[in-house]
Design a protein around this motif. Structure first.
Motif, short mmCIF file in Angstrom:
data_model
loop_
_atom_site.label_atom_id
_atom_site.label_comp_id
_atom_site.label_asym_id
_atom_site.label_seq_id
_atom_site.Cartn_x
_atom_site.Cartn_y
_atom_site.Cartn_z
N VAL A 21 0.80 -1.23 0.00
CA VAL A 21 0.00 0.00 0.00
C VAL A 21 0.84 1.28 0.00
O VAL A 21 0.28 2.37 -0.11
N LYS A 29 -6.51 3.21 2.08
CA LYS A 29 -6.00 1.87 1.82
C LYS A 29 -6.65 0.85 2.76
O LYS A 29 -6.85 -0.31 2.40
N SER A 51 -5.10 6.55 -3.11
CA SER A 51 -6.56 6.48 -3.07
C SER A 51 -7.23 7.66 -3.77
O SER A 51 -8.31 7.51 -4.36
#
Length: 582
Positions: free
Chosen positions: A201, A436, A479
């Motif tokens: 991530v 995430k 994101s």
């Protein structure tokens, strides 16, 4: 044909040959491999791959991380050096697929389930034998399991909605979760994580949108081409939405011959045929158009029958029946779906991307752009977005999973509230971006959704967008990129903009059979009410009888959001009956 296997880990190397032969007879599965105390029965010899040292086996389909996108049919001697230090990490880092691997090392046996969870793996330990399988009917046939419903497991599945459980709803049977391994030493069995989403991530700071979109397209195309190489003819479930259209377009570029199937309801929201036609015509593929039908729904049957987890909805019966017919008509060897695309491409209506950008880049005018993007997607105004960001920012630390209390009894809910949800992926560092955490939660929901596959479907169902390389790549995308420009799944849309027809790539709405389901519930109130109020869920104290009576009362109004929950309860009721009457 779907893969059925039974993997036995004996307490000692020596096993009774007559007993082994009896198991082969009872299961009608041939013995395909044995090493020490590991014994494998399987009906798909081409999908059984021996590790180079000879001490391990891979059950399922395996692909190389790099190189030509095709199934690995043999691991040669030059692979041995790669596997030698740590076979589990070698599989995770250099390969991917839909598999369960068994590796023997002295007195230790390690069982790995791939991170995408494509190959089912349920297990139990009995009389010194650890048994793992894709189909628990094999455990029953061999006498290793006398099935009984685990009512607490049923309740937890309903309460911790869409969270893949380790404890199943059949007593004594557990599920090996995606990316996890079992370590078996003697009679002791321990579970460990071999793959964690949190390792992927981190944002690398590269803000080249074009480069990232091109990378996503390469990864998705390579993954789907690899899957396509396994099947000469494929059926694709094509709604005409972004995800299924990407799968269709990429599959057409592989070696597979593609036929498409779309299902419609008799209301406009559930009729996506015009979009499906755009997508199928773009690749010159046949499109089978069919309709949902109430006549296909039998409230006595569960779509999750035969599985140890009640995770279906009653109205899925009509979808499954139409897929079976189309697969037979098209002579398909596999059924491909876009399931998981919303999840892996991160279709979000939350303010988490705004918080992530603030924490990553600090204060800047770019935050205003992201806030406006969220406004366009959600319909909220800028002040509502900011207020929501302030509300959740200081409170959200771990990966949250809220219990679903609707229609469950107060007593059961109160007993469950004090217990934490259980899944290894819920344990994340507080430094992980909120977006995430939400992204991983969505991927978990997708993995739970595909866990129950139609057992009556003669061909395997493939969800290629949940392939390990695709998941890992998408987890590394910031994101706020997912909502950039005020459109959802923005990175995926950019990646395939020149491949998909414009009406499909630019489509913002989504179809749904909810109207069909709502009418079914309204027309069958009495039968549904009787089944739920007089059924096993109520008898075992899991159901809120008063809530069901209210919503099922004649002329009572219910929301569309109630429909999936009610159909899940109906299917769970039928599921409990399917096991209780055995």
């Amino acid at each position: 044909m779907k893969h059925r296997y039974l993997l036995l880990i004996l307490a000692e190397d020596e096993g009774c040959q007559e007993h082994i032969q009896l198991i082969a007879t009872l299961t009608q599965l041939p013995l395909v491999w044995r090493h020490g105390r590991i014994i494998l029965f399987s009906d798909q010899l081409p999908d059984v791959l021996l590790l180079p040292p000879g001490n391990g086996v891979i059950i399922g389909k395996l692909f190389r991380r790099h190189g030509y996108p095709e199934q690995v049919c043999e691991l040669k001697s030059d692979d041995a050096a790669r596997f030698a230090p740590d076979p589990v990490q070698c599989l995770i880092e250099h390969y991917w697929g839909s598999y369960v691997a068994a590796i023997s090392n002295s007195n230790r046996v390690t069982i790995l389930r791939d991170p995408s969870g494509g190959m089912p793996c349920y297990y139990l330990s009995s009389s010194g034998i650890a048994a793992l399988t894709s189909d628990i009917s094999l455990l029953i046939d061999t006498g290793l399991l006398t099935p009984s419903v685990n009512w607490n497991g049923v309740g937890r599945t309903l309460y911790w909605h869409q969270l893949p459980p380790e404890e199943t709803a059949i007593s004594g049977v557990s599920q090996l979760l995606s990316g996890c391994s079992l370590i078996i030493e003697g009679s002791e069995i321990n579970r460990t994580e071999s793959w964690r989403p949190w390792n992927y991530v981190a944002y690398d700071g590269d803000d080249d949108r074009k480069k990232r979109s091109e990378g996503l397209r390469r990864v998705v195309q390579a993954s789907i081409s690899a899957w396509g190489s396994c099947f000469p003819r494929s059926l694709v479930g094509l709604s005409g939405g972004l995800d299924s259209s990407i799968v269709t377009a990429c599959l057409a570029r592989s070696s597979a011959k593609v036929t498409c199937l779309t299902l419609a309801t008799d209301d406009p929201v559930g009729d996506e045929r015009s979009y499906a036609r755009y997508a199928s015509q773009a690749i010159d593929a046949e499109l089978i158009e069919d309709f949902y039908s109430e006549d296909d729904i039998d409230l006595d049957k569960s779509v999750a029958a035969g599985f140890p987890i009640p995770s279906g909805k009653a109205h899925e019966q009509t979808y499954n029946k139409r897929v079976r017919a189309a697969a037979a008509t098209s002579q398909a060897a596999a059924f491909f779906v876009g399931a998981g695309g919303d999840n892996v491409f991160y279709l979000t209506h939350s303010v988490r991307p705004l918080i992530d950008r603030l924490r990553t880049e600090g204060w800047s005018l770019d935050l205003v752009s992201t806030a406006r993007d969220i406004c366009r997607i959600t319909g909220a105004n800028i002040w509502e977005v900011v207020a929501e960001a302030v509300r959740i920012s200081p409170k959200t630390t771990g990966l949250q999973w809220n219990g679903a209390e609707d229609y469950l009894s107060r007593e059961f809910v109160e007993s469950e509230r004090c217990l934490p949800p259980e899944h290894p992926w819920l344990n994340s560092h507080d430094t992980v971006p909120l977006g995430k955490k939400g992204h991983v939660a969505m991927i978990l929901r997708a993995l739970h959704h595909i866990e129950h596959r139609d057992k009556a479907l003669a061909v395997p169902m493939i969800s290629p967008l949940l392939s390990q390389p695709v998941i890992e790549f998408c987890l590394g995308v910031p994101s706020w990129w997912a909502c950039e420009g005020g459109i959802d799944r923005a990175v995926a849309r950019r990646a395939f903009a020149d491949v998909l027809p414009a009406p499909v790539s630019g489509r913002s709405g989504k179809g749904s059979p909810d109207g069909f389901v709502a009418r079914f519930i309204a027309r069958h109130r009495a039968a549904i009410s009787e089944r739920l109020l007089e059924g096993n869920l109520a008898h075992h104290g899991l159901l809120d009888r008063a809530a069901v009576e209210r919503v099922m009362a004649p002329n009572a109004k219910f929301e569309l959001l109630d429909c999936p929950r009610l159909m899940a309860l109906l299917d769970t009721e039928a599921w409990t009956n399917s096991w209780s009457t055995r």
